[in-house]
Write an enzyme that holds these catalytic residues in place. Structure first.
Site, short mmCIF file in Angstrom:
data_model
loop_
_atom_site.label_atom_id
_atom_site.label_comp_id
_atom_site.label_asym_id
_atom_site.label_seq_id
_atom_site.Cartn_x
_atom_site.Cartn_y
_atom_site.Cartn_z
N LYS A 11 0.83 -1.21 0.00
CA LYS A 11 0.00 0.00 0.00
C LYS A 11 0.87 1.26 0.00
O LYS A 11 0.63 2.19 -0.76
CB LYS A 11 -0.91 0.04 1.23
CG LYS A 11 -1.99 -1.02 1.24
CD LYS A 11 -3.01 -0.77 2.36
CE LYS A 11 -2.43 -0.80 3.75
NZ LYS A 11 -1.88 -2.10 4.16
N ARG B 54 -9.84 0.57 8.86
CA ARG B 54 -9.27 -0.74 9.14
C ARG B 54 -10.32 -1.72 9.64
O ARG B 54 -10.03 -2.88 9.86
CB ARG B 54 -8.23 -0.62 10.26
CG ARG B 54 -6.81 -0.21 9.89
CD ARG B 54 -5.99 -1.22 9.24
NE ARG B 54 -4.64 -1.46 9.62
CZ ARG B 54 -3.56 -0.75 9.30
NH1 ARG B 54 -3.66 0.40 8.70
NH2 ARG B 54 -2.37 -1.18 9.61
N ARG C 197 11.35 -5.98 5.05
CA ARG C 197 11.16 -4.59 4.62
C ARG C 197 12.14 -3.65 5.33
O ARG C 197 12.35 -3.75 6.54
CB ARG C 197 9.72 -4.18 4.93
CG ARG C 197 9.39 -2.75 4.64
CD ARG C 197 7.93 -2.54 4.51
NE ARG C 197 7.16 -2.74 5.73
CZ ARG C 197 5.84 -2.68 5.80
NH1 ARG C 197 5.14 -2.45 4.70
NH2 ARG C 197 5.21 -2.86 6.93
N ARG D 17 10.99 -1.06 10.64
CA ARG D 17 9.93 -0.61 11.54
C ARG D 17 9.89 -1.50 12.77
O ARG D 17 10.05 -2.71 12.67
CB ARG D 17 8.58 -0.67 10.81
CG ARG D 17 8.19 0.65 10.20
CD ARG D 17 6.98 0.53 9.34
NE ARG D 17 5.84 -0.11 9.97
CZ ARG D 17 4.64 -0.17 9.42
NH1 ARG D 17 4.43 0.36 8.24
NH2 ARG D 17 3.64 -0.76 10.03
N ARG E 149 -0.80 -8.76 13.30
CA ARG E 149 -1.32 -7.79 12.32
C ARG E 149 -2.06 -8.50 11.19
O ARG E 149 -3.08 -8.02 10.71
CB ARG E 149 -0.16 -6.94 11.77
CG ARG E 149 0.33 -5.92 12.79
CD ARG E 149 1.72 -5.40 12.44
NE ARG E 149 1.78 -4.66 11.21
CZ ARG E 149 2.92 -4.44 10.54
NH1 ARG E 149 4.07 -4.90 11.01
NH2 ARG E 149 2.92 -3.75 9.43
P1 AMP Z 1 0.47 0.80 8.97
O1 AMP Z 1 1.59 1.78 8.81
O2 AMP Z 1 -0.73 1.16 8.15
O3 AMP Z 1 0.92 -0.62 8.74
O4 AMP Z 1 -0.02 0.88 10.50
C1 AMP Z 1 0.85 0.55 11.54
C2 AMP Z 1 0.07 0.39 12.82
O5 AMP Z 1 -0.58 1.63 13.15
C3 AMP Z 1 -1.06 -0.64 12.77
O6 AMP Z 1 -0.60 -1.96 13.02
C4 AMP Z 1 -1.97 -0.13 13.90
O7 AMP Z 1 -1.43 -0.44 15.16
C5 AMP Z 1 -1.86 1.40 13.73
N1 AMP Z 1 -2.89 1.89 12.80
C6 AMP Z 1 -2.71 2.43 11.57
N2 AMP Z 1 -3.88 2.75 11.01
C7 AMP Z 1 -4.84 2.39 11.90
C8 AMP Z 1 -6.26 2.45 11.89
N3 AMP Z 1 -6.95 2.91 10.83
N4 AMP Z 1 -6.91 2.01 13.00
C9 AMP Z 1 -6.25 1.55 14.07
N5 AMP Z 1 -4.92 1.43 14.13
C10 AMP Z 1 -4.21 1.86 13.05
#
Ligand code: AMP
Length: 207
Positions: free
Chosen positions: A13, A88, A122, A152, A163
């Site tokens: 993404k 999400r 990654r 990360r 996740r």
């Molecule tokens: P990402 O960078 O999109 O992979 O998000 C990393 C982490 O941020 C996720 O595993 C969640 O802990 C938190 N996070 C990101 N977006 C959301 C969302 N829309 N709702 C809840 N937690 C989020």
């Protein structure tokens, strides 16, 4: 045009969002990036988000929805935006429908077996570029800007498993939610290169 980018962790993404942003000049809003910026800045939201992110869990809906709702009041969203990592779950999708008009949900579909390797390998750069260790040939800096790459904190096997489970149970149902609204378009990432996936996206979004 207001777009949602949907896909499992590791589907690409972030990579595709950068390409779309560059090609179409459309604003990229990533809730994950917003949380990471808050963690870096030591804010209260950052402190709260970190405990959930480190465990691979979703940050509470109210906090996340408030952040997005506020972000979508800024002037720069007027000519369109792309949401990456939000919504999400169904609650967030229904909340979003109350304060935004979404035109398209772009779903990046990837074979589940590929995801763990993709995420754990990654390496990312502060400039937004993302790499996989298998293609870095030992390099530790970004080919684009020269900054040091890093992994990360939540890109480790244990957290990734949670996740992926969260994605399956909470996020994947959104595919049907947007299909029912007639807004879903899917691309298959598979083992295709980021450029190949982007070609499919351009076919959907138009030149
Ligand atoms: P990402 O960078 O999109 O992979 O998000 C990393 C982490 O941020 C996720 O595993 C969640 O802990 C938190 N996070 C990101 N977006 C959301 C969302 N829309 N709702 C809840 N937690 C989020």
């Amino acid at each position: 045009m207001n777009i949602i980018l949907l896909g499992a962790p590791g589907a690409g993404k972030g990579t595709q969002a950068s390409k779309i942003a560059q090609h179409y000049g459309i604003l990229h809003i990533s809730t994950g990036d917003i949380f990471r910026a808050n963690i870096k800045g030591g804010t209260e939201i950052g402190k709260l988000a970190k405990s959930y992110m480190d465990a691979g869990k979703l940050v509470p809906d109210e906090v996340t929805c408030d952040i997005v709702k506020d972000r979508l009041t800024w002037a720069d969203v007027k000519s369109g935006y792309m949401l990456d990592g939000f919504p999400r779950n169904l609650y967030q999708a229904k909340e979003l429908d109350k304060f935004a008009k979404i035109d398209l949900c772009l779903n990046i579909d990837v074979d589940e077996a590929l995801l763990m390797d993709r995420i754990c390998g990654r390496r990312i750069c502060a400039c937004g570029e993302s790499y996989h260790v298998s293609t870095l040939n030992g390099a530790t800096t970004c080919a684009k800007c020269g900054k040091e790459l890093y992994q990360r904190a939540d890109d480790n096997p244990e957290t990734v498993k949670t996740r992926l489970d969260t994605y399956k149970t909470q996020t994947a149902p959104l595919i049907d939610y947007y299909k029912a609204q007639g807004k879903l378009a899917s691309v298959t990432s598979g083992e295709g290169s980021p450029d190949e996936v982007f070609e499919q996206i351009v076919k959907i979004l138009g030149k």
